[in-house]
Motif scaffolding. Structure first.
Motif, mmCIF file in Angstrom:
data_model
loop_
_atom_site.group_PDB
_atom_site.id
_atom_site.type_symbol
_atom_site.label_atom_id
_atom_site.label_comp_id
_atom_site.label_asym_id
_atom_site.label_seq_id
_atom_site.Cartn_x
_atom_site.Cartn_y
_atom_site.Cartn_z
ATOM 1 N N PHE A 62 0.822 -1.212 0.000
ATOM 2 C CA PHE A 62 0.000 0.000 0.000
ATOM 3 C C PHE A 62 0.859 1.266 0.000
ATOM 4 C CE2 PHE A 62 -2.323 3.391 2.158
ATOM 5 C CZ PHE A 62 -3.456 3.468 1.362
ATOM 6 N N LEU A 63 1.888 1.288 0.841
ATOM 7 C CA LEU A 63 2.702 2.502 0.971
ATOM 8 C C LEU A 63 3.895 2.536 0.029
ATOM 9 C CD1 LEU A 63 2.797 2.952 4.875
ATOM 10 C CD2 LEU A 63 1.389 4.198 3.224
ATOM 11 N N GLY A 64 4.237 1.386 -0.548
ATOM 12 C CA GLY A 64 5.424 1.338 -1.405
ATOM 13 C C GLY A 64 6.706 1.438 -0.590
ATOM 14 N N ILE A 65 6.651 0.928 0.633
ATOM 15 C CA ILE A 65 7.831 0.919 1.510
ATOM 16 C C ILE A 65 8.279 -0.539 1.662
ATOM 17 C CG2 ILE A 65 8.634 1.309 3.878
ATOM 18 C CD1 ILE A 65 6.687 3.632 4.093
ATOM 19 N N LYS A 66 9.573 -0.774 1.556
ATOM 20 C CA LYS A 66 10.087 -2.144 1.639
ATOM 21 C C LYS A 66 9.765 -2.769 2.995
ATOM 22 C CE LYS A 66 13.797 -1.612 -1.645
ATOM 23 N NZ LYS A 66 15.210 -1.466 -1.880
ATOM 24 N N GLU A 67 9.493 -4.073 2.969
ATOM 25 C CA GLU A 67 9.122 -4.792 4.202
ATOM 26 C C GLU A 67 10.200 -4.688 5.274
ATOM 27 O OE1 GLU A 67 7.565 -8.786 3.735
ATOM 28 O OE2 GLU A 67 6.708 -8.194 1.791
ATOM 29 N N ASN A 68 11.473 -4.726 4.871
ATOM 30 C CA ASN A 68 12.529 -4.690 5.899
ATOM 31 C C ASN A 68 12.522 -3.362 6.659
ATOM 32 O OD1 ASN A 68 13.626 -3.244 3.777
ATOM 33 N ND2 ASN A 68 15.711 -3.987 4.132
ATOM 34 N N LEU A 69 12.142 -2.289 6.000
ATOM 35 C CA LEU A 69 12.048 -0.999 6.686
ATOM 36 C C LEU A 69 10.881 -1.011 7.672
ATOM 37 C CD1 LEU A 69 13.210 1.861 6.943
ATOM 38 C CD2 LEU A 69 11.580 2.570 5.191
ATOM 39 N N ILE A 70 9.814 -1.681 7.291
ATOM 40 C CA ILE A 70 8.662 -1.789 8.199
ATOM 41 C C ILE A 70 9.056 -2.620 9.427
ATOM 42 C CG2 ILE A 70 6.287 -2.637 8.443
ATOM 43 C CD1 ILE A 70 5.926 -1.921 5.442
ATOM 44 N N TYR A 71 9.779 -3.721 9.204
ATOM 45 C CA TYR A 71 10.267 -4.539 10.336
ATOM 46 C C TYR A 71 11.167 -3.714 11.247
ATOM 47 C CZ TYR A 71 8.495 -9.071 8.854
ATOM 48 O OH TYR A 71 7.678 -10.114 8.545
ATOM 49 N N GLU A 72 12.061 -2.931 10.652
ATOM 50 C CA GLU A 72 12.968 -2.111 11.471
ATOM 51 C C GLU A 72 12.180 -1.133 12.333
ATOM 52 O OE1 GLU A 72 15.956 -0.180 9.070
ATOM 53 O OE2 GLU A 72 16.623 -2.095 8.247
ATOM 54 N N THR A 73 11.164 -0.526 11.753
ATOM 55 C CA THR A 73 10.327 0.424 12.495
ATOM 56 C C THR A 73 9.599 -0.290 13.622
ATOM 57 O OG1 THR A 73 10.028 1.669 10.452
ATOM 58 C CG2 THR A 73 8.491 2.145 12.245
ATOM 59 N N LEU A 74 9.035 -1.435 13.283
ATOM 60 C CA LEU A 74 8.279 -2.226 14.265
ATOM 61 C C LEU A 74 9.118 -2.647 15.457
ATOM 62 C CD1 LEU A 74 6.202 -4.740 12.179
ATOM 63 C CD2 LEU A 74 5.449 -3.621 14.252
ATOM 64 N N THR A 75 10.314 -3.081 15.188
ATOM 65 C CA THR A 75 11.148 -3.595 16.275
ATOM 66 C C THR A 75 11.779 -2.462 17.083
ATOM 67 O OG1 THR A 75 12.946 -3.902 14.682
ATOM 68 C CG2 THR A 75 11.624 -5.838 15.225
#
Ligand code: FES
Length: 145
Positions: A49-62
């Motif tokens: 949806f956002l066009g942001i790579k999954e690894n960046l989302i994981y980094e934010t989440l953690t």
């Protein structure tokens, strides 16, 4: 992705001037509130949806204590471990929690300052503020949950 979630994502993205990076944390908070954690499936959907790579989302989440990758059966009590709370007894509370972990009806985690320094020691349970905590209050809380 359900229509409700899709609509909320669009609403958040519009609110943040269609900036995917500014929208990421509000979207993660929304999913955390709705579902209690952020699943791999949701991470993929957010990424698309956002066009942001999954690894960046994981980094934010953690990086953020209050976002979780795991579904939890129990509520989580967050205890602040910064200086004001430590000076007012947070260390003793954390010690008590660690020693009595098996008897607790909730999980607990240490966290950074939650802005309740005037009410130290402070914590959050389901993001509701808990002020002037004590071991007695923790025992009462454990019985109520
Ligand atoms: S230091 Fe604990 S809430 Fe700020």
């Amino acid at each position: 992705m359900s229509e409700k979630i899709k609509e909320k994502f669009k609403e958040i993205l519009e609110y943040y001037d269609n900036n995917p990076f500014l929208s990421l944390i509000p979207i993660l908070n929304f999913i955390q509130d709705e579902e209690g954690f952020i699943s791999e499936e949701r991470i993929k959907e957010i990424s698309e949806f956002l066009g942001i790579k999954e690894n960046l989302i994981y980094e934010t989440l953690t990086f953020y204590h209050f976002l979780s990758l795991e579904k939890k059966d129990k509520k989580t009590l967050y205890i602040c471990k910064n200086i004001s709370c430590l000076l007012e007894g947070a260390e003793e509370i954390l010690e008590y929690l660690k020693e009595n972990k098996d008897k607790l009806n909730f999980d607990f985690k240490e966290c950074e300052c939650i802005g309740l320094c005037d009410f130290a020691p402070a914590g959050l349970l389901d993001f509701k503020p808990l002020k002037n905590l004590s071991i007695e209050k923790i025992k009462e809380l454990n019985e109520k949950i």
